[in-house]
Structure formats: structure tokens, C-alpha cells
Write a protein that holds these residues in place. Structure first.
Motif, PDB file in Angstrom:
ATOM      1  N   UNK A 103       0.876  -1.178  -0.104  1.00 33.43           N
ATOM      2  CA  UNK A 103       0.084  -0.034   0.040  1.00 33.43           C
ATOM      3  C   UNK A 103       0.860   1.339  -0.202  1.00 33.43           C
ATOM      4  N   UNK A 104       2.031   1.336   0.648  1.00 35.77           N
ATOM      5  CA  UNK A 104       2.881   2.591   0.813  1.00 35.77           C
ATOM      6  C   UNK A 104       3.339   2.568  -0.535  1.00 35.77           C
ATOM      7  N   UNK A 105       3.840   1.737  -1.273  1.00 34.60           N
ATOM      8  CA  UNK A 105       4.367   1.691  -2.631  1.00 34.60           C
ATOM      9  C   UNK A 105       3.164   2.258  -3.569  1.00 34.60           C
ATOM     10  N   UNK A 106       1.966   1.302  -3.627  1.00 33.89           N
ATOM     11  CA  UNK A 106       0.931   1.908  -4.438  1.00 33.89           C
ATOM     12  C   UNK A 106       0.518   3.437  -4.239  1.00 33.89           C
ATOM     13  N   UNK A 107       0.602   3.950  -2.966  1.00 38.51           N
ATOM     14  CA  UNK A 107       0.054   5.387  -2.792  1.00 38.51           C
ATOM     15  C   UNK A 107       1.120   6.186  -3.016  1.00 38.51           C
ATOM     16  N   UNK A 108       2.077   6.001  -3.671  1.00 35.80           N
ATOM     17  CA  UNK A 108       3.016   6.805  -4.196  1.00 35.80           C
ATOM     18  C   UNK A 108       2.594   7.366  -5.488  1.00 35.80           C
TER      19      UNK A 108
ATOM     20  N   UNK B  53      -1.043   6.534  -6.770  1.00 38.16           N
ATOM     21  CA  UNK B  53      -2.558   6.643  -6.961  1.00 38.16           C
ATOM     22  C   UNK B  53      -3.031   6.970  -5.592  1.00 38.16           C
ATOM     23  N   UNK B  54      -4.045   7.723  -5.386  1.00 39.26           N
ATOM     24  CA  UNK B  54      -4.811   8.217  -4.392  1.00 39.26           C
ATOM     25  C   UNK B  54      -5.874   7.224  -3.619  1.00 39.26           C
ATOM     26  N   UNK B  55      -6.208   6.230  -4.575  1.00 42.81           N
ATOM     27  CA  UNK B  55      -7.276   5.030  -4.115  1.00 42.81           C
ATOM     28  C   UNK B  55      -6.985   3.801  -4.587  1.00 42.81           C
TER      29      UNK B  55
END
Length: 77
Positions: A14-19, A21-23
């Protein structure tokens, strides 16, 4: 019994993805109560119900959960 690896892996993903995207959207089987509770504990909210057919399987109801970046960051504090 478990070594606590699953929460650590989720946090890293999640930390990586939220770099980028916002959702994040998570799909969970309608009968998979354990996973539903787990994603709700992460701060995700159920936003849809969908019929999904996986390879060589009949259609099954799935719940779609959304986890907002802002919610994730608040939960990590």
C-alpha cells in the motif's frame, strides 16, 4: 500461529501503491467474512457488489472496497 508477515506485506504494498494513486480498490468474496473484516480494519469501505467469474469457475458475488490514501496515512499514525 502466523508470523505476522501478511500485515507487513500489505503495508509495503500500500505504501508503494500510494506513491502513484490516491485510491486502492480491493475485491473480496461475499462469503469471505474474515477478509472483509481485515480490509475494513485497514480503513477500506465497501463501495460496490459485483458478480465475478474467475477462470473455469461459476460467477460469484464479490464486494469491492476502496481505501483512500488519506485514510491509510491517518491509520498509520
Amino acid at each position: 500461529m502466523g508470523a505476522g508477515i501478511n500485515p507487513l506485506v500489505k503495508e509495503m504494498m500500500f505504501d508503494f501503491a500510494f506513491n502513484f494513486v490516491d485510491k486502492i480498490y480491493l475485491h473480496v468474496g461475499a462469503e469471505n467474512f474474515r477478509s472483509q473484516k481485515a480490509v475494513e480494519r485497514l480503513g477500506a469501505s465497501k463501495v460496490a457488489e459485483k458478480m465475478v467469474s474467475y477462470v473455469n469457475e461459476p460467477e460469484r458475488k464479490n464486494f469491492e472496497y476502496a481505501l483512500e490514501k488519506s485514510t491509510w496515512l491517518r491509520a498509520k499514525r
